[in-house]
Design a protein around this motif. Structure first.
Motif, PDB file in Angstrom:
ATOM      1  N   LYS A 132     -17.803 -38.451 -28.608  1.00  0.00           N
ATOM      2  CA  LYS A 132     -18.241 -38.808 -30.541  1.00  0.00           C
ATOM      3  C   LYS A 132     -19.266 -40.707 -30.151  1.00  0.00           C
ATOM      4  CE  LYS A 132     -15.802 -36.161 -33.824  1.00  0.00           C
ATOM      5  NZ  LYS A 132     -15.063 -35.917 -34.563  1.00  0.00           N
ATOM      6  N   ARG A 133     -18.969 -41.080 -28.787  1.00  0.00           N
ATOM      7  CA  ARG A 133     -19.703 -42.450 -28.870  1.00  0.00           C
ATOM      8  C   ARG A 133     -20.688 -42.434 -28.145  1.00  0.00           C
ATOM      9  NH1 ARG A 133     -19.697 -45.922 -25.333  1.00  0.00           N
ATOM     10  NH2 ARG A 133     -19.529 -48.891 -25.831  1.00  0.00           N
ATOM     11  N   GLY A 134     -20.984 -42.178 -26.983  1.00  0.00           N
ATOM     12  CA  GLY A 134     -22.710 -42.297 -26.448  1.00  0.00           C
ATOM     13  C   GLY A 134     -22.684 -43.230 -26.342  1.00  0.00           C
ATOM     14  N   GLY A 135     -23.782 -43.746 -25.675  1.00  0.00           N
ATOM     15  CA  GLY A 135     -23.949 -45.174 -25.258  1.00  0.00           C
ATOM     16  C   GLY A 135     -25.207 -45.453 -23.773  1.00  0.00           C
ATOM     17  N   THR A 136     -24.927 -46.013 -22.803  1.00  0.00           N
ATOM     18  CA  THR A 136     -25.835 -45.919 -22.346  1.00  0.00           C
ATOM     19  C   THR A 136     -25.914 -44.894 -20.921  1.00  0.00           C
ATOM     20  OG1 THR A 136     -24.241 -46.982 -21.227  1.00  0.00           O
ATOM     21  CG2 THR A 136     -25.313 -48.487 -22.053  1.00  0.00           C
ATOM     22  N   PRO A 137     -27.079 -44.946 -20.295  1.00  0.00           N
ATOM     23  CA  PRO A 137     -26.448 -43.934 -19.179  1.00  0.00           C
ATOM     24  C   PRO A 137     -25.778 -43.540 -18.165  1.00  0.00           C
ATOM     25  CG  PRO A 137     -28.637 -45.664 -19.261  1.00  0.00           C
ATOM     26  CD  PRO A 137     -27.857 -46.240 -20.389  1.00  0.00           C
ATOM     27  N   TYR A 138     -24.520 -44.482 -18.110  1.00  0.00           N
ATOM     28  CA  TYR A 138     -24.254 -44.233 -17.723  1.00  0.00           C
ATOM     29  C   TYR A 138     -21.972 -43.834 -18.193  1.00  0.00           C
ATOM     30  CZ  TYR A 138     -26.261 -46.930 -14.618  1.00  0.00           C
ATOM     31  OH  TYR A 138     -27.452 -47.343 -13.977  1.00  0.00           O
ATOM     32  N   VAL A 139     -22.321 -43.828 -20.364  1.00  0.00           N
ATOM     33  CA  VAL A 139     -21.006 -43.982 -20.600  1.00  0.00           C
ATOM     34  C   VAL A 139     -20.494 -42.706 -19.707  1.00  0.00           C
ATOM     35  CG1 VAL A 139     -22.774 -41.973 -21.872  1.00  0.00           C
ATOM     36  CG2 VAL A 139     -20.621 -44.075 -23.113  1.00  0.00           C
ATOM     37  N   HIS A 140     -21.407 -41.182 -19.627  1.00  0.00           N
ATOM     38  CA  HIS A 140     -20.613 -39.966 -18.560  1.00  0.00           C
ATOM     39  C   HIS A 140     -19.820 -40.101 -18.129  1.00  0.00           C
ATOM     40  CE1 HIS A 140     -23.816 -40.830 -15.774  1.00  0.00           C
ATOM     41  NE2 HIS A 140     -23.070 -39.802 -15.352  1.00  0.00           N
ATOM     42  N   LEU A 141     -19.899 -41.361 -17.434  1.00  0.00           N
ATOM     43  CA  LEU A 141     -18.786 -41.603 -16.820  1.00  0.00           C
ATOM     44  C   LEU A 141     -17.188 -41.608 -16.993  1.00  0.00           C
ATOM     45  CD1 LEU A 141     -20.500 -44.028 -14.358  1.00  0.00           C
ATOM     46  CD2 LEU A 141     -19.708 -41.462 -13.435  1.00  0.00           C
ATOM     47  N   MET A 142     -17.091 -42.301 -17.841  1.00  0.00           N
ATOM     48  CA  MET A 142     -15.845 -42.200 -19.396  1.00  0.00           C
ATOM     49  C   MET A 142     -15.645 -41.259 -19.994  1.00  0.00           C
ATOM     50  SD  MET A 142     -14.922 -45.456 -18.825  1.00  0.00           S
ATOM     51  CE  MET A 142     -13.194 -44.938 -20.354  1.00  0.00           C
ATOM     52  N   ASP A 143     -15.960 -40.451 -20.353  1.00  0.00           N
ATOM     53  CA  ASP A 143     -15.369 -39.577 -21.063  1.00  0.00           C
ATOM     54  C   ASP A 143     -14.855 -38.454 -20.083  1.00  0.00           C
ATOM     55  OD1 ASP A 143     -17.744 -39.421 -23.488  1.00  0.00           O
ATOM     56  OD2 ASP A 143     -19.033 -38.206 -21.916  1.00  0.00           O
ATOM     57  N   PRO A 144     -14.356 -38.309 -19.069  1.00  0.00           N
ATOM     58  CA  PRO A 144     -13.191 -37.949 -18.475  1.00  0.00           C
ATOM     59  C   PRO A 144     -12.003 -38.837 -18.159  1.00  0.00           C
ATOM     60  CG  PRO A 144     -14.860 -38.163 -16.685  1.00  0.00           C
ATOM     61  CD  PRO A 144     -15.865 -38.595 -17.919  1.00  0.00           C
ATOM     62  N   ILE A 145     -12.261 -39.872 -17.786  1.00  0.00           N
ATOM     63  CA  ILE A 145     -11.112 -40.637 -18.232  1.00  0.00           C
ATOM     64  C   ILE A 145     -10.238 -41.237 -19.445  1.00  0.00           C
ATOM     65  CG2 ILE A 145     -10.681 -43.620 -17.626  1.00  0.00           C
ATOM     66  CD1 ILE A 145     -13.244 -43.455 -15.446  1.00  0.00           C
ATOM     67  N   ALA A 146     -11.491 -40.877 -20.243  1.00  0.00           N
ATOM     68  CA  ALA A 146     -10.650 -40.997 -21.700  1.00  0.00           C
ATOM     69  C   ALA A 146      -9.921 -40.070 -21.932  1.00  0.00           C
ATOM     70  CB  ALA A 146     -12.177 -40.988 -22.757  1.00  0.00           C
ATOM     71  N   HIS A 147     -10.703 -38.356 -21.763  1.00  0.00           N
ATOM     72  CA  HIS A 147      -9.384 -36.958 -22.159  1.00  0.00           C
ATOM     73  C   HIS A 147      -8.197 -37.410 -21.785  1.00  0.00           C
ATOM     74  CE1 HIS A 147     -12.052 -34.713 -24.214  1.00  0.00           C
ATOM     75  NE2 HIS A 147     -13.644 -34.944 -23.241  1.00  0.00           N
ATOM     76  N   ARG A 148      -8.358 -38.493 -20.563  1.00  0.00           N
ATOM     77  CA  ARG A 148      -6.529 -37.736 -19.277  1.00  0.00           C
ATOM     78  C   ARG A 148      -5.890 -39.860 -19.963  1.00  0.00           C
ATOM     79  NH1 ARG A 148     -10.190 -36.517 -14.546  1.00  0.00           N
ATOM     80  NH2 ARG A 148     -10.760 -35.166 -14.718  1.00  0.00           N
ATOM     81  N   LEU A 149      -6.600 -40.528 -20.765  1.00  0.00           N
ATOM     82  CA  LEU A 149      -5.782 -40.747 -21.283  1.00  0.00           C
ATOM     83  C   LEU A 149      -5.109 -40.801 -22.591  1.00  0.00           C
ATOM     84  CD1 LEU A 149      -7.641 -44.087 -20.885  1.00  0.00           C
ATOM     85  CD2 LEU A 149      -5.514 -43.887 -19.494  1.00  0.00           C
TER      86      LEU A 149
END
Length: 382
Positions: free
Chosen positions: A337-354
């Protein structure tokens, strides 16, 4: 009284197969009459005339019953948090008080000419449950001018508004101004700040960029300039959902965004005190994740520091940031639900795994860091 039974008996006695043509003609005549009335334009739509008393009653009754029904499944979180109240106060001042008033101006003259006029909320919020206020703020109310929340993904922002409304009736004008504006220091930074800082940004993030002290808003002082620029652009374009930030960022042009990014990135970053001993274990666990990662995620430090190697200036620096803010961003990323800069997609899988505990540990670690130990030499300019 026998007439209801008599009427029901007569209706049952009718041969509806024979009567349906007459019924169809009657319904068609009503529809045609409605169209003719609308085409003729004889119904006044002027707000100055107000509603008839019966119309006002029926509209309010229907709204109350609809809200009560549709909000039944909503569960309110803990609202007695200073950070939630402060976040709600900032948005109320920006977008709500012009219709609903404040302790400094109870009934704004222009809004009072609407039909129906917006209620003065300090006198009416007590009649609604928390879940009902949430439903109204999030979804708005048709035919009243009450809009839906600009970012329907952000329930956390809507709950912040509910938390603020719960304390609003207890405030006088001075208390309201203090909560909304805080202390605007007379300083060299304030004198050199772009107009948007003293007009709106400083109210939440501080003229000094340190975020008002309770974790309601992120610290911006010393943040990467490129990241600030890209984030404001993302807010303004709706790529990073926020009912609080979108309306503000959407009104900024490119030069104003550059000026804001340059100003806040150039301020001295926050220097945190030594963390309390009770957080030592969480900080140690967070440090291990941030520096080494684990079997499921890569090292946080590779992108966010602390590190001596140059990094992409579109990645945010996290050292000295509020733990509450980091936790919220990780939760939003995990919920996509966050969105953001063009690189935000790099964080999606990491946040899911924490796990929730790991998010908190990493946040406690980063908030304990001194930003000077992770200053990025690759700060760029948009």
């Amino acid at each position: 009284m026998a007439w209801p039974r008599t009427l029901i008996a007569r209706l049952k006695s009718l041969n509806w197969r024979q009567q349906w043509p007459a019924v169809a003609v009657f319904v068609g005549a009503l529809a045609l009459g409605g169209v003719l009335v609308a085409v003729a334009g004889i119904i006044p739509i002027k707000a100055s005339s107000g509603h008839w008393a019966i119309t006002d009653f029926l509209l309010h009754f229907a709204m109350e019953r609809s809200v009560a029904t549709h909000s039944l499944s909503i569960q309110a979180p803990e609202l007695a948090k200073a950070s939630l109240v402060l976040r709600g106060a900032g948005h109320y001042e920006t977008d709500c008080r012009f219709c609903h008033g404040s302790p400094r101006l109870r009934y704004p003259p222009i809004a009072q000419q609407m039909t129906p006029p917006p209620p003065y909320l300090p006198e009416t919020v007590s009649s609604w449950e928390d879940r009902e206020l949430f439903y109204i703020i999030k979804h708005g109310v048709k035919f009243t001018g009450m809009p839906a929340w600009p970012a329907l993904q952000r329930d956390d922002e809507v709950w912040a508004m509910v938390a603020f409304l719960r304390v609003l009736p207890e405030m006088d004008g001075g208390e309201y101004e203090q909560l909304v504006w805080g202390e605007i220091p007379v300083s060299l930074e304030a004198e050199e700040a772009p107009p948007a800082v003293t007009k709106s940004c400083g109210r939440c993030h501080g003229v000094d960029g340190l975020g008002r002290g309770v974790g309601a808003f992120p610290r911006l002082a010393g943040q990467n300039r490129d990241y600030l620029y890209a984030s404001l652009e993302a807010y303004g374009q709706g790529k990073r959902p926020s009912g609080m930030m979108e309306p503000i960022a959407a009104e900024l042009n490119s030069e104003e965004i550059k000026a804001l990014a340059r100003y806040y990135s150039g301020l001295p970053p926050y220097q945190p005190p030594l963390p309390p001993l009770r957080e030592a274990a969480a900080i140690e666990r967070g440090e291990a994740i941030a520096k080494q990662g684990n079997q499921r995620i890569a090292s946080c430090a590779d992108c966010h520091g602390p590190s001596s190697i140059p990094r992409n200036p579109d990645y945010p620096l996290l050292a000295g940031q509020y733990a509450e803010y980091i936790i919220l961003q990780l939760e939003l990323l995990a919920q996509e639900k966050r969105g953001g800069t063009p690189y935000v997609h790099l964080m999606d899988p990491i946040a899911h795994r924490l796990s929730p505990q790991q998010r908190e540990d990493v946040a406690r670690y980063y908030t304990s860091l001194t930003p000077s130990g992770s200053v990025d030499p690759a700060k760029g300019a948009p």
